[in-house]
Design a protein around this motif. Structure first.
Motif, PDB file in Angstrom:
ATOM      1  N   TYR A 191       0.850  -1.186   0.000  1.00 53.93           N
ATOM      2  CA  TYR A 191       0.000   0.000   0.000  1.00 53.93           C
ATOM      3  C   TYR A 191       0.886   1.236   0.000  1.00 53.93           C
ATOM      4  N   TYR A 192       0.702   2.103  -1.001  1.00 48.62           N
ATOM      5  CA  TYR A 192       1.520   3.296  -1.189  1.00 48.62           C
ATOM      6  C   TYR A 192       0.600   4.527  -1.220  1.00 48.62           C
ATOM      7  N   PRO A 193       0.426   5.224  -0.114  1.00 47.58           N
ATOM      8  CA  PRO A 193      -0.501   6.359  -0.091  1.00 47.58           C
ATOM      9  C   PRO A 193      -0.026   7.567  -0.880  1.00 47.58           C
ATOM     10  N   HIS A 218      -3.971  -1.210   6.628  1.00 52.30           N
ATOM     11  CA  HIS A 218      -4.988  -0.394   5.953  1.00 52.30           C
ATOM     12  C   HIS A 218      -6.250  -1.203   5.687  1.00 52.30           C
ATOM     13  N   TRP A 270      -8.566   0.130  -5.214  1.00 51.37           N
ATOM     14  CA  TRP A 270      -7.297   0.570  -4.622  1.00 51.37           C
ATOM     15  C   TRP A 270      -6.142   0.464  -5.621  1.00 51.37           C
ATOM     16  N   PHE A 277      -3.264   2.889  -5.134  1.00 51.49           N
ATOM     17  CA  PHE A 277      -2.490   2.697  -3.910  1.00 51.49           C
ATOM     18  C   PHE A 277      -1.547   1.498  -3.980  1.00 51.49           C
TER      19      PHE A 277
END
Length: 311
Positions: free
Chosen positions: A60-62, A80, A250, A253
């Protein structure tokens, strides 16, 4: 256009010729044993574990991946999804099933950091053995070989059900949804994340898109991909559904994971070379599919769907 665009495009073209030259049906799905054999092989040679750690799933890369460590992104993904799904609202001691647990990375986080009593199931004997080896004895975390389409648990056995990137291996998406909801108690929490194909109004794909999809299915033992809308409907239509079902996309993300998964081989060359030339060749063998996966997600052919539901 930028140099990086032309480099990436040229790489795609070269990989297409590579796949055409070396065949397209090495891991074509024929039965559940196809999936089991593939994961047994990946687990026994330790290549994915050495490169990617305990988590085979995406990260997960915001912030579009800037300054985020690949392995930490995978751990962040778990947290997350736990928070988004509402699984963190369950009290410590809750019984949680991890469907398609791999070598147990997510199961251990759910047990260690949320206090859940976790049972992880996978169709791969090698994954279960490795998961047991990696799990401290004091964790409430156990692993069994089991088919997700035939769960050997009574109805309403679990407070939570968790499944990440297992759905593409399921030939019957409705049965997959039914079985997870069947074992979930009323009011329990379901959290699912999966690779999904694009919704298409016309159902028409270009020749290149059809080629890419055939590779994404055949190279990694996938019988078919559900769409986000399609699997959401599977959950809604299940006779075990509690009524509430929600989903999100997602893709943005998780997209940096694909290139990061290749770059790990350059960041950690010793991890691959220490396993011998066979592992190096196998690692190179996986790169074309990873690049095509990245192209498919970046261009809307594929989407990363997350789903939450209540029993």
């Amino acid at each position: 256009m930028s140099i990086s665009f032309w480099v990436f495009t040229s790489l795609i073209v070269l990989l297409v010729f590579y796949l055409l030259a070396w065949g397209t049906q090495v891991r074509r799905y024929t039965s559940s044993s196809t999936v089991a054999n593939a994961y047994d092989s990946w687990t026994n040679d330790r290549l994915l574990e050495q490169l990617w750690g305990e988590h085979v799933h995406l990260g997960y890369y915001p912030d579009l991946g800037r300054g985020i460590d690949f392995r930490l992104a995978k751990i962040d993904f778990v947290h997350h999804l736990v928070r988004w799904s509402g699984l963190d609202q369950l009290p410590p001691g809750s019984r949680v099933l991890d469907v398609g647990c791999g070598i147990g990375g997510s199961s251990r986080i759910l047990s260690r950091e949320y206090g859940f009593d976790v049972i992880g199931i996978t169709i791969s004997h090698a994954q279960v053995q490795r998961a047991k080896e990696l799990t401290p004895k004091d964790l409430l975390c156990h692993f069994e070989v089991m088919d997700a389409l035939d769960l050997k648990f009574d109805q309403s056995s679990f407070d939570g059900v968790w499944s990440v990137e297992a759905g593409p291996h399921m030939p019957d998406k409705q049965l997959y949804a039914d079985e997870m909801l069947r074992v979930l108690r009323p009011g329990g929490v379901l959290a699912v994340a999966d690779w999904n194909s694009r919704e298409s109004v016309t159902g028409i794909r270009s020749g290149f898109e059809r080629f890419v999809m055939s590779q994404l299915l055949n190279q990694w033992a996938h019988p078919d991909f559900a769409t986000i809308h399609g699997f959401r409907q599977n959950l809604i239509n299940s006779r075990f559904s509690g009524g509430f079902v929600d989903s999100e996309d997602w893709t943005k993300f998780t997209l940096p994971s694909w290139i990061d998964s290749i770059l790990e081989g350059f960041r950690r060359p010793g991890a691959v070379l220490s396993l011998g030339p066979g592992a190096l060749l196998k690692g190179l063998r996986e790169i074309p599919t990873i690049v095509l996966m990245r192209w498919a997600f970046a261009n809307g052919l594929m989407q990363f769907g997350v789903f939450r539901s209540r029993g």
